[in-house]
Motif scaffolding. Structure first.
Motif, PDB file in Angstrom:
ATOM      1  N   HIS A   1       0.848  -1.245   0.199  1.00  0.00           N
ATOM      2  CA  HIS A   1      -0.017   0.133  -0.190  1.00  0.00           C
ATOM      3  C   HIS A   1       0.787   1.070   0.080  1.00  0.00           C
ATOM      4  N   ILE A   2       0.756   2.026  -1.071  1.00  0.00           N
ATOM      5  CA  ILE A   2       1.442   3.420  -0.940  1.00  0.00           C
ATOM      6  C   ILE A   2       0.715   4.378  -0.659  1.00  0.00           C
ATOM      7  N   ILE A   3       1.308   5.238   0.416  1.00  0.00           N
ATOM      8  CA  ILE A   3       0.720   6.321   1.213  1.00  0.00           C
ATOM      9  C   ILE A   3       1.508   7.442   0.921  1.00  0.00           C
ATOM     10  N   LYS A   4       1.030   8.503   0.346  1.00  0.00           N
ATOM     11  CA  LYS A   4       1.702   9.796   0.089  1.00  0.00           C
ATOM     12  C   LYS A   4       1.560  10.695   1.234  1.00  0.00           C
ATOM     13  N   MET A   5       2.282  11.202   1.841  1.00  0.00           N
ATOM     14  CA  MET A   5       2.085  12.131   2.916  1.00  0.00           C
ATOM     15  C   MET A   5       3.134  13.143   2.395  1.00  0.00           C
TER      16      MET A   5
END
Length: 159
Positions: free
Chosen positions: A93-97
């Motif tokens: 799961h790629i989560i951009k912050m």
């Protein structure tokens, strides 16, 4: 030469993740591993394949030389059959912050139950504000390296 600088973390117990920006299904097999070096083949969504060679730094498991090359999916499938180790299967799961891109791996099959969050950084001393869902850092614990999991699956650990 490519250099990978990466920190690894477990999730905080009971924490909720933000919504994923992208989800990838991955499987990888190691064809050689030892003395800090690994050679692997990775399939992503059964559409892309890569051959990767990594060499760990002597100073830190966070820093590794990395060489990665696209290869035909058919070749990757054949090479995977040659691996004497367990296949590492995971959903990423790629989560951009902001400027950061977290990769949260939910391991499956022999490594089911293990969840590791990874963050690639531009330098070893890069300052990072950790989100509330991040727990213990395991960057320098070799058990959380994917090639270690191929030899010693999480299901065999005495948790």
């Amino acid at each position: 030469m490519g250099i990978e600088i990466e920190r690894k973390f477990l999730l905080r117990p009971g924490a909720s993740l933000p919504e994923s920006d992208e989800v990838l299904n991955m499987q990888q097999a190691y064809v050689a591993t030892g003395e800090g070096t690994s050679v692997r083949v990775r399939l992503v969504n059964m559409e892309e394949a890569f051959l990767t060679i990594k060499q760990a730094s002597k100073e830190s498991l966070a820093v590794r030389s990395e060489f990665e090359y696209p290869i035909p999916v058919e070749d990757a499938l054949e090479i995977m059959e040659l691996s004497p180790y367990f296949k590492v299967v995971k959903q990423r799961h790629i989560i951009k912050m902001g400027d950061l891109k977290w990769e949260v791996d939910f391991f499956l099959e022999e490594n089911e139950g293990l969840i590791v969050a990874e963050l690639e950084l531009p330098s070893v001393d890069a300052e990072v504000e950790l989100p509330e869902w991040i727990g213990e850092e395991v960057t320098n614990d070799k058990r959380y390296l994917n090639h270690y999991l191929a030899l010693h699956p999480y299901s065999t650990w005495n948790n």
